[in-house]
Design an enzyme around this catalytic site. Sequence first.
Site, PDB file in Angstrom:
ATOM      1  N   HIS A   1       0.831  -1.202   0.000  1.00  0.00           N
ATOM      2  CA  HIS A   1       0.000   0.000   0.000  1.00  0.00           C
ATOM      3  C   HIS A   1       0.869   1.257   0.000  1.00  0.00           C
ATOM      4  O   HIS A   1       1.927   1.294   0.634  1.00  0.00           O
ATOM      5  CB  HIS A   1      -0.942  -0.008   1.210  1.00  0.00           C
ATOM      6  CG  HIS A   1      -2.026  -1.040   1.086  1.00  0.00           C
ATOM      7  ND1 HIS A   1      -1.781  -2.379   1.237  1.00  0.00           N
ATOM      8  CD2 HIS A   1      -3.343  -0.912   0.806  1.00  0.00           C
ATOM      9  CE1 HIS A   1      -2.914  -3.055   1.061  1.00  0.00           C
ATOM     10  NE2 HIS A   1      -3.865  -2.180   0.785  1.00  0.00           N
ATOM     11  N   PRO A   2       0.420   2.285  -0.700  1.00  0.00           N
ATOM     12  CA  PRO A   2       1.193   3.528  -0.768  1.00  0.00           C
ATOM     13  C   PRO A   2       0.975   4.388   0.470  1.00  0.00           C
ATOM     14  O   PRO A   2      -0.041   4.258   1.167  1.00  0.00           O
ATOM     15  CB  PRO A   2       0.618   4.220  -2.010  1.00  0.00           C
ATOM     16  CG  PRO A   2      -0.816   3.782  -2.018  1.00  0.00           C
ATOM     17  CD  PRO A   2      -0.807   2.352  -1.527  1.00  0.00           C
TER      18      PRO A   2
ATOM     19  N   SER B   1      -6.375   3.265  -5.707  1.00  0.00           N
ATOM     20  CA  SER B   1      -5.799   4.054  -4.620  1.00  0.00           C
ATOM     21  C   SER B   1      -5.882   5.544  -4.918  1.00  0.00           C
ATOM     22  O   SER B   1      -6.157   6.361  -4.024  1.00  0.00           O
ATOM     23  CB  SER B   1      -4.338   3.653  -4.383  1.00  0.00           C
ATOM     24  OG  SER B   1      -4.252   2.405  -3.738  1.00  0.00           O
TER      25      SER B   1
ATOM     26  N   GLU C   1      -9.397   6.717  -4.289  1.00  0.00           N
ATOM     27  CA  GLU C   1      -9.720   6.745  -2.862  1.00  0.00           C
ATOM     28  C   GLU C   1      -9.070   7.940  -2.169  1.00  0.00           C
ATOM     29  O   GLU C   1      -9.722   8.628  -1.363  1.00  0.00           O
ATOM     30  CB  GLU C   1      -9.278   5.427  -2.220  1.00  0.00           C
ATOM     31  CG  GLU C   1     -10.163   4.244  -2.619  1.00  0.00           C
ATOM     32  CD  GLU C   1      -9.454   2.903  -2.540  1.00  0.00           C
ATOM     33  OE1 GLU C   1     -10.083   1.895  -2.897  1.00  0.00           O
ATOM     34  OE2 GLU C   1      -8.261   2.865  -2.145  1.00  0.00           O
ATOM     35  N   GLN C   2      -7.809   8.188  -2.456  1.00  0.00           N
ATOM     36  CA  GLN C   2      -7.148   9.337  -1.830  1.00  0.00           C
ATOM     37  C   GLN C   2      -7.778  10.650  -2.297  1.00  0.00           C
ATOM     38  O   GLN C   2      -7.949  11.585  -1.506  1.00  0.00           O
ATOM     39  CB  GLN C   2      -5.650   9.313  -2.119  1.00  0.00           C
ATOM     40  CG  GLN C   2      -4.937   8.130  -1.452  1.00  0.00           C
ATOM     41  CD  GLN C   2      -3.448   8.366  -1.243  1.00  0.00           C
ATOM     42  OE1 GLN C   2      -2.990   9.512  -1.170  1.00  0.00           O
ATOM     43  NE2 GLN C   2      -2.695   7.282  -1.103  1.00  0.00           N
TER      44      GLN C   2
ATOM     45  N   PHE D   1       1.425   3.527   6.651  1.00  0.00           N
ATOM     46  CA  PHE D   1       0.170   3.730   7.360  1.00  0.00           C
ATOM     47  C   PHE D   1      -0.974   3.411   6.405  1.00  0.00           C
ATOM     48  O   PHE D   1      -1.056   3.954   5.307  1.00  0.00           O
ATOM     49  CB  PHE D   1       0.071   5.184   7.829  1.00  0.00           C
ATOM     50  CG  PHE D   1      -1.233   5.536   8.483  1.00  0.00           C
ATOM     51  CD1 PHE D   1      -1.477   5.218   9.806  1.00  0.00           C
ATOM     52  CD2 PHE D   1      -2.229   6.197   7.769  1.00  0.00           C
ATOM     53  CE1 PHE D   1      -2.676   5.556  10.413  1.00  0.00           C
ATOM     54  CE2 PHE D   1      -3.435   6.529   8.349  1.00  0.00           C
ATOM     55  CZ  PHE D   1      -3.654   6.213   9.691  1.00  0.00           C
TER      56      PHE D   1
ATOM     57  N   MET E   1      -5.147   3.046   5.865  1.00  0.00           N
ATOM     58  CA  MET E   1      -6.460   3.416   6.383  1.00  0.00           C
ATOM     59  C   MET E   1      -7.455   3.467   5.225  1.00  0.00           C
ATOM     60  O   MET E   1      -7.122   3.934   4.133  1.00  0.00           O
ATOM     61  CB  MET E   1      -6.401   4.785   7.076  1.00  0.00           C
ATOM     62  CG  MET E   1      -7.724   5.250   7.664  1.00  0.00           C
ATOM     63  SD  MET E   1      -7.535   6.840   8.508  1.00  0.00           S
ATOM     64  CE  MET E   1      -9.245   7.150   8.993  1.00  0.00           C
ATOM     65  N   ALA E   2      -8.643   2.956   5.460  1.00  0.00           N
ATOM     66  CA  ALA E   2      -9.712   3.061   4.468  1.00  0.00           C
ATOM     67  C   ALA E   2     -10.237   4.490   4.505  1.00  0.00           C
ATOM     68  O   ALA E   2     -10.990   4.864   5.409  1.00  0.00           O
ATOM     69  CB  ALA E   2     -10.818   2.063   4.775  1.00  0.00           C
ATOM     70  N   VAL E   3      -9.828   5.304   3.526  1.00  0.00           N
ATOM     71  CA  VAL E   3     -10.077   6.743   3.609  1.00  0.00           C
ATOM     72  C   VAL E   3     -11.333   7.190   2.876  1.00  0.00           C
ATOM     73  O   VAL E   3     -11.750   8.347   3.027  1.00  0.00           O
ATOM     74  CB  VAL E   3      -8.870   7.538   3.058  1.00  0.00           C
ATOM     75  CG1 VAL E   3      -7.632   7.249   3.884  1.00  0.00           C
ATOM     76  CG2 VAL E   3      -8.633   7.231   1.583  1.00  0.00           C
TER      77      VAL E   3
END
Length: 472
Positions: A370-371, A387, A390-391, A422, A424-426
Amino acid sequence: MADYPRDLVGYGRFPPVAKWPGAARIAVQFVINYEEGGERNILHGDATSEAFLSEIPGAEPWLGQRHMNMESIYEYGARAGFWRLWRLFTQAHVPVTVFGVASALQRNPEAVAAMLEARWEIATHGLKWIDYRHVDADEEARHIARAIALQTELTGARPLGFYQGRSSVATLDLGAAEQGFVYLSDTYADDLPYWMTGPHGPQLIVPYTLDVNDMRFAPGAGFTEGDQFFTYLKDSFDTLHEEGAHHPKMLSIGLHCRLAGRPGRSAAVKRFLDYIAGHEQVYVATRLDIARHWIATNPPPGGYLPSKMPRALFVEVFGGVYEHSPHIAEAAHRAGFGPAHDHAAGLAGAMAQAAQALTDAQKLALICTHPDLAGRLAMAGHLSEASGDEQASAGLDRLTEDERARFHVLNDAYRQKFAMPFVMAVRGRSKAEIKAAFERRLGHSRAEEQAQALTEIDKIARLRLEAHFARR
């Protein structure tokens, strides 16, 4: 006619829109067949010498004897013709799919290394370059399995495309039943990929060609000089490029090392490469590129239902649910699916179970795929599509300089303490919530954070699946 086993209708008057990348009018695909060393030969345990696709008019198989002229023609393909074509395509920076006979590849590791160096796709062309029409289906299936195993050993990756070539009535069904091929190519039935119904669900077909093919240089087959081949290549391209203004199509071009690899014929190939380079709206790709594009843009009737998908297709569609970890999708599929898995909740549970079965080392590797949030990969635009979306949904692509600096400090502190990113489902969370969670979790132990990261990864997967099924 309900029991008639052939499809003579296909797409009919209204073919689907290909939507090639860059609004291309045509997808052009080059195949180099590597067969030299896999042909019939008593040295290979065959009863006769080879008689197919050579320079010898009226060649016939010699029972129990070596045919030295035929052998030397095939040897030319491996010794000289391959390298001429390799230089031609690598210098032009044109992608290639190799149809590789596994036993032939085994006899020339230097050529295999060159294919890998050029990042060519290597599809399987079977175990041996023989006629399978009289081979028992069970024996043909064993040959397919051996070809996959041998090529995987030689190249480090299993082939995702399959073209037997001299096929049997069972070849397509055997290829589909194996479940590991993204596409099959033992048909010449269309100018576009299409779906067939296989024993495990929809199977993608990327049809091949025998007309736009240097095999017509073999005695009596058609072409006698390079200009004829170039003209046919040009006319085929021009016709499909013109049609592509309304109905984009695909042009496959078949080459052989011992045929197109000869100097006078390779000149025609070079002229054609120069010709298409002067045109716009042309998508030049490998067959695997084309297959993956079709899977993403033109699903089969009924869409993608996990309980009715062969393994390779399932991994192509759902392999990115766990970031850069298609092995989790493959493990979930091998465990078996039913109708309950044709929905987001059921499939999320099955894939989470597959992730939970990983070893501790594999779980840590999963976390590390994961980034960083708002990290350097994001700034460089190198995130996976999921990703990145999501970000962006959490506003992490629109940070102030102060916010970005703070996230960089948090990322560095977290990696220094836990030796992992780190996670996290953001999606659906605010920048303030994410930053607060970041700061709070820095106080956790390493074991607590690994457990939390895995929980967040399962949440990310569930949200991705919910989004997928919502688009259906």
